[in-house]
Scaffold this motif. Structure first.
Motif, PDB file in Angstrom:
ATOM      1  N   GLU A 269      -3.715 -20.858 -27.702  1.00  0.00           N
ATOM      2  CA  GLU A 269      -3.557 -19.963 -26.473  1.00  0.00           C
ATOM      3  C   GLU A 269      -3.789 -18.409 -26.773  1.00  0.00           C
ATOM      4  O   GLU A 269      -4.669 -17.642 -26.644  1.00  0.00           O
ATOM      5  CB  GLU A 269      -2.023 -19.745 -26.022  1.00  0.00           C
ATOM      6  N   GLU A 272      -7.322 -18.050 -28.215  1.00  0.00           N
ATOM      7  CA  GLU A 272      -8.148 -18.421 -26.464  1.00  0.00           C
ATOM      8  C   GLU A 272      -8.619 -16.617 -26.076  1.00  0.00           C
ATOM      9  O   GLU A 272      -9.421 -16.340 -25.834  1.00  0.00           O
ATOM     10  CB  GLU A 272      -7.379 -19.293 -25.821  1.00  0.00           C
ATOM     11  N   ASN A 273      -7.591 -16.445 -25.954  1.00  0.00           N
ATOM     12  CA  ASN A 273      -7.586 -14.954 -25.692  1.00  0.00           C
ATOM     13  C   ASN A 273      -8.454 -13.774 -26.225  1.00  0.00           C
ATOM     14  O   ASN A 273      -8.876 -13.210 -26.252  1.00  0.00           O
ATOM     15  CB  ASN A 273      -5.550 -13.884 -25.261  1.00  0.00           C
ATOM     16  N   ASP A 276     -11.690 -14.744 -25.617  1.00  0.00           N
ATOM     17  CA  ASP A 276     -12.500 -14.887 -24.245  1.00  0.00           C
ATOM     18  C   ASP A 276     -12.653 -12.871 -24.726  1.00  0.00           C
ATOM     19  O   ASP A 276     -13.551 -12.470 -24.005  1.00  0.00           O
ATOM     20  CB  ASP A 276     -11.157 -15.345 -23.445  1.00  0.00           C
ATOM     21  N   LEU A 277     -11.905 -12.351 -25.467  1.00  0.00           N
ATOM     22  CA  LEU A 277     -12.093 -11.307 -25.464  1.00  0.00           C
ATOM     23  C   LEU A 277     -13.274 -10.459 -26.213  1.00  0.00           C
ATOM     24  O   LEU A 277     -13.693  -9.903 -25.357  1.00  0.00           O
ATOM     25  CB  LEU A 277     -10.364  -9.719 -25.975  1.00  0.00           C
ATOM     26  N   VAL A 299      -3.487  -8.441 -27.460  1.00  0.00           N
ATOM     27  CA  VAL A 299      -2.849  -9.660 -26.966  1.00  0.00           C
ATOM     28  C   VAL A 299      -1.804  -9.834 -28.688  1.00  0.00           C
ATOM     29  O   VAL A 299      -1.331 -10.456 -28.501  1.00  0.00           O
ATOM     30  CB  VAL A 299      -4.166 -10.697 -27.970  1.00  0.00           C
ATOM     31  N   TYR A 303       1.832 -11.666 -28.376  1.00  0.00           N
ATOM     32  CA  TYR A 303       2.390 -13.408 -28.583  1.00  0.00           C
ATOM     33  C   TYR A 303       2.921 -12.362 -29.821  1.00  0.00           C
ATOM     34  O   TYR A 303       2.927 -13.360 -30.271  1.00  0.00           O
ATOM     35  CB  TYR A 303       0.676 -13.631 -29.700  1.00  0.00           C
TER      36      TYR A 303
END
Length: 360
Positions: A269, A272-273, A276-277, A299, A303
């Protein structure tokens, strides 16, 4: 006959491997062109954190290597727009021009394989012999499965790297052995493969130290390749490296370490962020570097991943620099003084023409 090649850093290892391939290799033809091939080779990187390639005569893009590693850790297989931005030749290895059918990331997480590595060490003890992860799937990669599942008589994408075997030796060092059927020494093995798998080795070490034994340290990395080859269309780079460098010029500086999310299940995850960013900035013609750094930091903060003293943060901001440079056509200064000298040189040799000064 087994060819054993060792190096303290990826640069020393690559130099020695190129010398061995060009001196002892066999001239062979292949689907992709003529090669000089060395069979049954063990490449041993004695310090897996010394993974940053910077060899005179070898043109490589450290940003593309980092970006592809992020893409793998995000479990992705789509090649547009993210991967193609960093690796324009990516569609050439796709059956449909949209995905890499055998992308490592998707397989890394399939069946809970990454989490299973940690479970093996927790349940069987630190000397478990069962901590293996497979990237070759018979259900996906045999001629029968290709016909039945994909309606393909042949594919451009069969995994070159097949098995990851994590193991701890009596000195409490975590080692990783990767088995590869076939590897291109310029674009594959000594470029992205060793980089991404040593990152995964460091990732696994973090969780083993936290949940199994805090005395564990990084061991060595062993890349076992059946067919190690140099293509005729890249052989000039190989010979340039050999001609331009002497072994005594290598020095080791791999001080940078990485920190990942606190739980192994959050890694996919998290990456993935990040992907995507970065993808958002690739597709945005008004991308501002400062906003990219701010959103990336958000991000990391979400986390619970530190930025100060974390080589993973340096990787992230360096990729953002590269995107900004390609989109805006101008350089963006960034401070890398606190990180590994080896990584700084690799960044500078990839196109940054002045020493970064601005601290983020």
């Amino acid at each position: 006959m087994i060819n054993i090649i060792k190096g303290q850093s990826i640069n020393e290892l690559t130099y020695r491997a190129l010398k061995k391939v060009t001196s002892d290799g066999h001239s062979m033809s292949s689907r992709n062109g003529n090669t000089v091939t060395l069979y049954n080779t063990e490449l041993i990187l004695e310090n897996p954190r010394a993974r940053h390639l910077r060899l005179e005569g070898r043109t490589n893009n450290i940003f593309a290597v980092i970006a592809e590693t992020f893409w793998v850790l995000a479990g992705r297989k789509d090649i547009k727009p993210y991967l193609e931005f960093f690796i324009p030749r990516a569609p050439k290895y796709s059956d449909d021009g949209i995905t890499w059918r055998a992308a490592y990331g998707e397989r890394l997480y399939a069946f809970g394989q990454l989490e299973n590595i940690l479970e093996c060490f927790k349940k069987d003890g630190i000397f478990t012999r069962r901590a293996v992860l497979s990237l070759y799937f018979p259900s996906e990669d045999t001629h029968t499965s290709l016909r039945d599942k994909y309606n393909l008589e042949k594919t451009l994408d069969i995994p070159c790297n097949n098995l990851l075997n994590f193991y701890v030796t009596p000195n409490k060092k975590l080692n990783l052995k990767v088995t590869q059927r076939s590897g291109d020494i310029i674009f594959g093995v000594c470029n992205v493969n060793i980089f991404e798998f040593t990152v995964i080795q460091e990732l696994v070490l973090q969780y083993l130290k936290k949940e199994v034994d805090d005395e564990l340290t990084m061991g060595y990395y062993n890349h076992s390749v059946t067919n190690l080859h140099l293509y005729d269309f890249t052989e000039k780079q190989g010979y340039n490296v050999i001609e331009n460098l002497a072994l005594q010029q290598f020095h080791l500086d791999a001080s940078g370490t990485m920190a990942f999310p606190s739980e192994i299940k959050l890694n996919k995850e998290f990456f993935e962020n990040l992907v995507d960013l970065i993808t958002g900035f690739i597709t945005n013609d008004k991308f501002l570097f400062e906003s990219g750094v701010k959103e990336a930091r958000a991000v990391f903060d979400y986390y619970g991943v530190k930025t100060v003293g974390n080589l993973l943060w340096d990787y992230t901001t360096s990729v953002l620099c590269f995107v900004y440079e390609k989109k805006a056509g101008q350089y963006q200064e960034i401070d890398l003084h606190h990180t590994s000298e080896e990584f700084r040189y690799s960044v500078l040799n990839s196109g940054f023409k002045k020493q970064p000064q601005v601290e983020l």
